[in-house]
Design a protein around this motif. Sequence first.
Motif, PDB file in Angstrom:
ATOM      1  N   ARG A 108     -13.292 -23.712  -7.373  1.00  0.00           N
ATOM      2  CA  ARG A 108     -14.034 -24.967  -7.504  1.00  0.00           C
ATOM      3  C   ARG A 108     -14.130 -25.703  -6.165  1.00  0.00           C
ATOM      4  N   ILE A 109     -13.020 -25.766  -5.440  1.00  0.00           N
ATOM      5  CA  ILE A 109     -12.977 -26.560  -4.217  1.00  0.00           C
ATOM      6  C   ILE A 109     -13.710 -25.871  -3.072  1.00  0.00           C
ATOM      7  N   LEU A 110     -13.458 -24.577  -2.885  1.00  0.00           N
ATOM      8  CA  LEU A 110     -14.082 -23.852  -1.777  1.00  0.00           C
ATOM      9  C   LEU A 110     -15.595 -23.763  -1.946  1.00  0.00           C
ATOM     10  N   ARG A 111     -16.060 -23.669  -3.205  1.00  0.00           N
ATOM     11  CA  ARG A 111     -17.515 -23.687  -3.422  1.00  0.00           C
ATOM     12  C   ARG A 111     -18.114 -24.992  -2.913  1.00  0.00           C
ATOM     13  N   ARG A 112     -17.443 -26.094  -3.200  1.00  0.00           N
ATOM     14  CA  ARG A 112     -17.931 -27.388  -2.738  1.00  0.00           C
ATOM     15  C   ARG A 112     -17.865 -27.515  -1.221  1.00  0.00           C
ATOM     16  N   MET A 113     -16.849 -26.935  -0.602  1.00  0.00           N
ATOM     17  CA  MET A 113     -16.707 -27.030   0.843  1.00  0.00           C
ATOM     18  C   MET A 113     -17.688 -26.130   1.582  1.00  0.00           C
ATOM     19  N   CYS A 114     -18.303 -25.178   0.873  1.00  0.00           N
ATOM     20  CA  CYS A 114     -19.336 -24.338   1.477  1.00  0.00           C
ATOM     21  C   CYS A 114     -20.689 -25.050   1.544  1.00  0.00           C
ATOM     22  N   GLU A 115     -20.808 -26.168   0.859  1.00  0.00           N
ATOM     23  CA  GLU A 115     -22.072 -26.900   0.873  1.00  0.00           C
ATOM     24  C   GLU A 115     -22.288 -27.535   2.243  1.00  0.00           C
ATOM     25  N   PRO A 116     -23.537 -27.773   2.631  1.00  0.00           N
ATOM     26  CA  PRO A 116     -23.818 -28.344   3.959  1.00  0.00           C
ATOM     27  C   PRO A 116     -23.152 -29.704   4.154  1.00  0.00           C
ATOM     28  N   ARG A 117     -22.543 -29.874   5.323  1.00  0.00           N
ATOM     29  CA  ARG A 117     -21.897 -31.134   5.732  1.00  0.00           C
ATOM     30  C   ARG A 117     -20.831 -31.585   4.744  1.00  0.00           C
ATOM     31  N   ALA A 118     -20.110 -30.642   4.181  1.00  0.00           N
ATOM     32  CA  ALA A 118     -19.033 -30.966   3.238  1.00  0.00           C
ATOM     33  C   ALA A 118     -17.682 -30.846   3.934  1.00  0.00           C
ATOM     34  N   VAL A 119     -16.782 -31.796   3.665  1.00  0.00           N
ATOM     35  CA  VAL A 119     -15.435 -31.782   4.233  1.00  0.00           C
ATOM     36  C   VAL A 119     -14.448 -32.200   3.154  1.00  0.00           C
ATOM     37  N   LEU A 120     -13.201 -31.800   3.343  1.00  0.00           N
ATOM     38  CA  LEU A 120     -12.105 -32.262   2.500  1.00  0.00           C
ATOM     39  C   LEU A 120     -11.406 -33.397   3.233  1.00  0.00           C
ATOM     40  N   ALA A 121     -11.441 -34.589   2.658  1.00  0.00           N
ATOM     41  CA  ALA A 121     -10.851 -35.773   3.298  1.00  0.00           C
ATOM     42  C   ALA A 121      -9.484 -36.057   2.691  1.00  0.00           C
ATOM     43  N   VAL A 122      -8.485 -36.227   3.555  1.00  0.00           N
ATOM     44  CA  VAL A 122      -7.103 -36.484   3.125  1.00  0.00           C
ATOM     45  C   VAL A 122      -6.603 -37.726   3.845  1.00  0.00           C
ATOM     46  N   ALA A 123      -6.206 -38.732   3.080  1.00  0.00           N
ATOM     47  CA  ALA A 123      -5.614 -39.950   3.643  1.00  0.00           C
ATOM     48  C   ALA A 123      -4.106 -39.917   3.438  1.00  0.00           C
ATOM     49  N   ARG A 124      -3.381 -40.450   4.378  1.00  0.00           N
ATOM     50  CA  ARG A 124      -1.916 -40.365   4.341  1.00  0.00           C
ATOM     51  C   ARG A 124      -1.331 -41.074   3.128  1.00  0.00           C
ATOM     52  N   GLU A 125      -1.924 -42.191   2.735  1.00  0.00           N
ATOM     53  CA  GLU A 125      -1.338 -42.973   1.652  1.00  0.00           C
ATOM     54  C   GLU A 125      -1.853 -42.570   0.275  1.00  0.00           C
ATOM     55  N   MET A 126      -2.760 -41.603   0.199  1.00  0.00           N
ATOM     56  CA  MET A 126      -3.360 -41.204  -1.076  1.00  0.00           C
ATOM     57  C   MET A 126      -2.680 -39.951  -1.619  1.00  0.00           C
ATOM     58  N   GLU A 127      -2.476 -39.910  -2.948  1.00  0.00           N
ATOM     59  CA  GLU A 127      -1.855 -38.760  -3.597  1.00  0.00           C
ATOM     60  C   GLU A 127      -2.837 -37.613  -3.791  1.00  0.00           C
ATOM     61  N   THR A 128      -4.133 -37.921  -3.832  1.00  0.00           N
ATOM     62  CA  THR A 128      -5.148 -36.894  -4.017  1.00  0.00           C
ATOM     63  C   THR A 128      -6.107 -36.888  -2.837  1.00  0.00           C
ATOM     64  N   ALA A 129      -6.758 -35.752  -2.637  1.00  0.00           N
ATOM     65  CA  ALA A 129      -7.790 -35.620  -1.610  1.00  0.00           C
ATOM     66  C   ALA A 129      -9.143 -35.503  -2.300  1.00  0.00           C
ATOM     67  N   VAL A 130     -10.214 -35.656  -1.543  1.00  0.00           N
ATOM     68  CA  VAL A 130     -11.558 -35.581  -2.108  1.00  0.00           C
ATOM     69  C   VAL A 130     -12.433 -34.722  -1.201  1.00  0.00           C
ATOM     70  N   VAL A 131     -13.374 -34.026  -1.815  1.00  0.00           N
ATOM     71  CA  VAL A 131     -14.412 -33.311  -1.072  1.00  0.00           C
ATOM     72  C   VAL A 131     -15.643 -34.202  -1.068  1.00  0.00           C
ATOM     73  N   VAL A 132     -16.121 -34.538   0.118  1.00  0.00           N
ATOM     74  CA  VAL A 132     -17.297 -35.391   0.257  1.00  0.00           C
ATOM     75  C   VAL A 132     -18.367 -34.637   1.041  1.00  0.00           C
ATOM     76  N   ARG A 133     -19.593 -34.966   0.737  1.00  0.00           N
ATOM     77  CA  ARG A 133     -20.742 -34.322   1.399  1.00  0.00           C
ATOM     78  C   ARG A 133     -21.741 -35.401   1.782  1.00  0.00           C
ATOM     79  N   GLU A 134     -22.307 -35.274   2.956  1.00  0.00           N
ATOM     80  CA  GLU A 134     -23.313 -36.229   3.435  1.00  0.00           C
ATOM     81  C   GLU A 134     -24.700 -35.662   3.175  1.00  0.00           C
ATOM     82  N   ASN A 135     -25.550 -36.434   2.499  1.00  0.00           N
ATOM     83  CA  ASN A 135     -26.898 -35.961   2.214  1.00  0.00           C
ATOM     84  C   ASN A 135     -27.835 -36.294   3.371  1.00  0.00           C
ATOM     85  N   ASP A 136     -29.121 -35.965   3.199  1.00  0.00           N
ATOM     86  CA  ASP A 136     -30.097 -36.162   4.272  1.00  0.00           C
ATOM     87  C   ASP A 136     -30.288 -37.640   4.606  1.00  0.00           C
ATOM     88  N   ALA A 137     -30.012 -38.518   3.652  1.00  0.00           N
ATOM     89  CA  ALA A 137     -30.172 -39.957   3.890  1.00  0.00           C
ATOM     90  C   ALA A 137     -28.942 -40.578   4.543  1.00  0.00           C
TER      91      ALA A 137
END
Length: 367
Positions: A108-137
């Motif tokens: 599930r995660i690697l498929r999302r990270m293969c999308e264009p401009r997708a990254v896994l963001a990890v913050a030090r104080e957060m228990e979970t990480a998120v996969v975010v993607r930037e669209n054309d806008a």
Amino acid sequence: MRNMTSIAPSRNMPKWVPVAARHYLAHTEDGQSIRALARAIDCHPSTILRQVRRFEGRRDDPLIDAALKSLADQTQVNIEPQETKQMKMTHRFDEALTQERIDCEAKRILRRMCEPRAVLAVAREMETAVVVRENDAGESLRTAIVDREIAQAMALKEWIICPDDGSRIRRYFITNAGRAALRRLTAADENKAQGFAEHQGTRDPDLEGWSFPKESDGMRSRSRYYAIESPLLGLARRKDRDGTPFLSNDLVKAGERLREDFELAQIGGPAVRTYDAFMQTIDTSAGNMTPAGALKARARVQAAMQDLGLGLGDVVLRCCCLLEGLEVTEKNLGWSARSGKIVLRIALQRLIVHYEATQGKFAPMIG
């Protein structure tokens, strides 16, 4: 080749831990010499030395550092006093973090990270990480939520890498090893969907220790799913006759919102792959072991599917939730070629109307 358990009998490491990480911990935590480790697995000492140096250099990565600390604490509790055991139990990896769970989450995660401009963001104080993607806008779209221990395991396996240095929010990108792992996992699922046995002949040594979840029964058709990229992204890049994107950002967001609810709805319940199966099991699969959040997500997906109906509901389930390709969907549903994208756009338009009427706009993303 001898097993690492003969090198460090005091360590009871999970099977998913890479061999290089085992060597690093055996050397740095147990004090075993490079030559002793090399003799145990019949290799040159320089091989072990390179592994130790590589992991020592990766300790600046917060996920790697936390994973190694957790493994060091977890595997030493058997030789420490009971009081120390109780204190360090909070740093241990969850016993449910098996190779099977890592494989399932990685697809599930690697498929999302293969999308264009997708990254896994990890913050030090957060228990979970998120996969975010930037669209054309230039807008950031959250596409997946990742447990921190899963992110640590993926970093330890070198499926993701962080080139950032010292920032509060670290950004991870998929590596070539991560893409190869995704291809192996996808191919294994597709082979089983085609009816091939998982264990035939000589087993590939690169797949040693891998455990793949089994298909659920009662499938209407054997679908080739787990595509690397969502069909919505491909259609969003296509232009209509007037030059506008075939799928607008609002349509893509509505589809992503449905997918996040669907993934949450799968927790604690049977895996379903068709519209009929999902609608039949949603009311009967709720048990004491099913999380309350999953039950609410199922209710939201059920309401959306009922509003769309069989035809429109089936196409959004297959394309948005299961990431099934349009050509495969058209074939499985018996539709004519190139008709699927039109029906999908109509279904997404109806889905937006449903969300605006019931939850406001597209309903905010979970998490």
